[in-house]
Design a protein around this motif. Sequence first.
Motif, PDB file in Angstrom:
ATOM      1  N   ASN A 235      51.421  39.283  44.630  1.00  0.00           N
ATOM      2  CA  ASN A 235      52.217  39.520  43.432  1.00  0.00           C
ATOM      3  C   ASN A 235      51.649  38.755  42.238  1.00  0.00           C
ATOM      4  OD1 ASN A 235      54.374  40.494  41.882  1.00  0.00           O
ATOM      5  ND2 ASN A 235      55.572  38.656  42.267  1.00  0.00           N
ATOM      6  N   GLY A 236      51.208  37.504  42.482  1.00  0.00           N
ATOM      7  CA  GLY A 236      50.614  36.740  41.388  1.00  0.00           C
ATOM      8  C   GLY A 236      49.288  37.307  40.936  1.00  0.00           C
ATOM      9  N   VAL A 237      48.483  37.791  41.886  1.00  0.00           N
ATOM     10  CA  VAL A 237      47.167  38.318  41.525  1.00  0.00           C
ATOM     11  C   VAL A 237      47.274  39.691  40.865  1.00  0.00           C
ATOM     12  CG1 VAL A 237      44.952  39.083  42.464  1.00  0.00           C
ATOM     13  CG2 VAL A 237      46.018  36.990  43.326  1.00  0.00           C
ATOM     14  N   LEU A 238      48.140  40.533  41.413  1.00  0.00           N
ATOM     15  CA  LEU A 238      48.221  41.916  40.945  1.00  0.00           C
ATOM     16  C   LEU A 238      49.280  42.126  39.863  1.00  0.00           C
ATOM     17  CD1 LEU A 238      47.944  43.780  44.371  1.00  0.00           C
ATOM     18  CD2 LEU A 238      46.138  43.311  42.724  1.00  0.00           C
ATOM     19  N   ARG A 239      49.928  41.064  39.377  1.00  0.00           N
ATOM     20  CA  ARG A 239      50.968  41.222  38.373  1.00  0.00           C
ATOM     21  C   ARG A 239      50.471  41.950  37.114  1.00  0.00           C
ATOM     22  NH1 ARG A 239      52.238  36.247  37.640  1.00  0.00           N
ATOM     23  NH2 ARG A 239      53.810  36.164  39.279  1.00  0.00           N
ATOM     24  N   PRO A 240      49.283  41.610  36.567  1.00  0.00           N
ATOM     25  CA  PRO A 240      48.816  42.370  35.397  1.00  0.00           C
ATOM     26  C   PRO A 240      48.622  43.858  35.676  1.00  0.00           C
ATOM     27  CG  PRO A 240      47.563  40.339  35.648  1.00  0.00           C
ATOM     28  CD  PRO A 240      48.377  40.508  36.894  1.00  0.00           C
ATOM     29  N   VAL A 241      48.127  44.167  36.883  1.00  0.00           N
ATOM     30  CA  VAL A 241      47.921  45.571  37.233  1.00  0.00           C
ATOM     31  C   VAL A 241      49.261  46.301  37.333  1.00  0.00           C
ATOM     32  CG1 VAL A 241      46.966  47.146  38.959  1.00  0.00           C
ATOM     33  CG2 VAL A 241      45.785  45.001  38.435  1.00  0.00           C
ATOM     34  N   MET A 242      50.253  45.653  37.953  1.00  0.00           N
ATOM     35  CA  MET A 242      51.570  46.274  38.073  1.00  0.00           C
ATOM     36  C   MET A 242      52.209  46.457  36.690  1.00  0.00           C
ATOM     37  SD  MET A 242      53.208  44.664  41.578  1.00  0.00           S
ATOM     38  CE  MET A 242      53.000  42.949  41.105  1.00  0.00           C
TER      39      MET A 242
ATOM     40  N   ASN B   8      50.801  32.183  30.635  1.00  0.00           N
ATOM     41  CA  ASN B   8      50.376  33.077  31.721  1.00  0.00           C
ATOM     42  C   ASN B   8      51.017  34.455  31.582  1.00  0.00           C
ATOM     43  OD1 ASN B   8      48.790  31.096  32.913  1.00  0.00           O
ATOM     44  ND2 ASN B   8      50.465  30.345  34.198  1.00  0.00           N
ATOM     45  N   ILE B   9      52.297  34.491  31.205  1.00  0.00           N
ATOM     46  CA  ILE B   9      52.978  35.774  31.023  1.00  0.00           C
ATOM     47  C   ILE B   9      52.336  36.559  29.883  1.00  0.00           C
ATOM     48  CG2 ILE B   9      55.154  36.837  30.308  1.00  0.00           C
ATOM     49  CD1 ILE B   9      56.596  34.595  31.825  1.00  0.00           C
ATOM     50  N   LEU B  10      52.027  35.854  28.785  1.00  0.00           N
ATOM     51  CA  LEU B  10      51.370  36.525  27.658  1.00  0.00           C
ATOM     52  C   LEU B  10      50.011  37.075  28.076  1.00  0.00           C
ATOM     53  CD1 LEU B  10      51.361  37.247  24.654  1.00  0.00           C
ATOM     54  CD2 LEU B  10      50.378  34.982  24.192  1.00  0.00           C
ATOM     55  N   PHE B  11      49.268  36.304  28.879  1.00  0.00           N
ATOM     56  CA  PHE B  11      47.977  36.770  29.384  1.00  0.00           C
ATOM     57  C   PHE B  11      48.151  38.001  30.266  1.00  0.00           C
ATOM     58  CE2 PHE B  11      44.817  36.697  32.827  1.00  0.00           C
ATOM     59  CZ  PHE B  11      43.658  36.838  32.082  1.00  0.00           C
ATOM     60  N   ASP B  12      49.153  37.973  31.144  1.00  0.00           N
ATOM     61  CA  ASP B  12      49.405  39.126  32.013  1.00  0.00           C
ATOM     62  C   ASP B  12      49.750  40.367  31.202  1.00  0.00           C
ATOM     63  OD1 ASP B  12      48.949  37.542  34.201  1.00  0.00           O
ATOM     64  OD2 ASP B  12      51.070  37.157  34.625  1.00  0.00           O
ATOM     65  N   ILE B  13      50.526  40.184  30.139  1.00  0.00           N
ATOM     66  CA  ILE B  13      50.903  41.332  29.295  1.00  0.00           C
ATOM     67  C   ILE B  13      49.682  41.915  28.599  1.00  0.00           C
ATOM     68  CG2 ILE B  13      52.191  42.010  27.232  1.00  0.00           C
ATOM     69  CD1 ILE B  13      54.347  40.017  28.073  1.00  0.00           C
TER      70      ILE B  13
END
Length: 439
Positions: free
Chosen positions: A51-58, A197-202
């Motif tokens: 979930n942590g690794v694939l969060r940006p993809v999801m 980290n959330i901003l990076f994922d977005i």
Amino acid sequence: MEFKKRKRRVTFSHENKAWGLTAFFVICGSILFYLMLTRIPELKNLWSTLNGVLRPVMLGCIMAYIILPVYNGLRRLLRRKLPDSLSEKVKLRISKGVSNLVSHVVLVVVVVGLITMAGPQILESIVRVIDATPGTIDTITDWSQKMLADYPPLAKSAANLLGDLEEKLVNIVTTYIIPSITQILGGITSGVINAVNILFDILVGLVVSVYLLNVKDTFSGQGKKFVYGFFAPEEANKIITNVREVHAIFSGFISGKIIDSTIIGLITFPVLSILNMPYALMVSVIVGVTNVIPFFGPFIGAIPCTFIILTVDPIKALEFAVYALIIQQIDGNIIGPKILGETTGIPSIWVLFSILVGGGLFGFPGMILAVPVFATIYLFAGRFVDRALMRRNLSTDTDEYVELMSIDPETKEMIQGDRYAPKAKKTEEAEAAQSETEN
């Protein structure tokens, strides 16, 4: 005389291949299910890591699916409007690129606009609530003292209770709160890191979403190749049709709820402005966003908004509570059915059940996706039951089973009866015949 042994050539028909493939998947599924039951802690840790690794993809997949209707509509419009002098290949590239860019710009503008409009008012309301808390406590204290003045024993008990409460609060502050200051400061630092980290994922999710929309046609073609490569054309056609129906359920529900929530928010803002309601813009945004959640959404948005307005004007809070109840009825009985139509096709009781289960297991995303997921399960379960009934030459009409008493095993005749009607008394002849048969 010598006889040469002929080697028999073994050939496998398509049915044998299908049965072998089915048996293989059943065995693999059974082994996987057993491993899941015996290694639940390891699976939880694996899921957390993935979930942590694939969060940006999801996040990218979610963004792409949300703006897919806008992308498809713009793409079709541009392909029709582009000049005929251009080749189809050039039209396709231009329409895909422009539609991708415009749909993502719309998404970013909407999200940033909502945050910009509602964010400052939310912070202001939080500060106001914190500032008003001491005055509210003083008001409640004065009121309780006036009420207890005529009852000295009760006043004495209340004073003792408050003394005990004060002592406990002091112990809590000295025992827990003061030693936790270092942890709180560390939590602030980690909170800043999590926000980054959330901003990076977005941002990564936006990039993934752009690429997904660009290659969605290729993915669609590859998926169809896989299905038609491993299944017979008849079975493959059924699979492709089922996938399209699932997509129609999900896209129709999500798009419909977004449109429905936007309409509710747009209706709420002018009404609250006319009523001179405090924080009209912020309340309208909260009501619109939470309305995405079926059934419970209006109440989830109305409760905190009522509390925020209560800190400013209790009468206005009561007016807003009445308005929230009215708009919920209008949305549930008029606006929602007109927009969503028969997208889900499941009764209200199953909507409530799916939201409770989805929210309990997966939180906020589960509450949103629970209805289309359960609608998909409900659809295919109903078809499975209908096929089983048709194999037995029985009716698939649910209404015929409401008052059904029994079915004749030989003629398949459905014997109807009123289960609420009083049972008829046996006549003397019928009772005599029954007793004679028993003897």
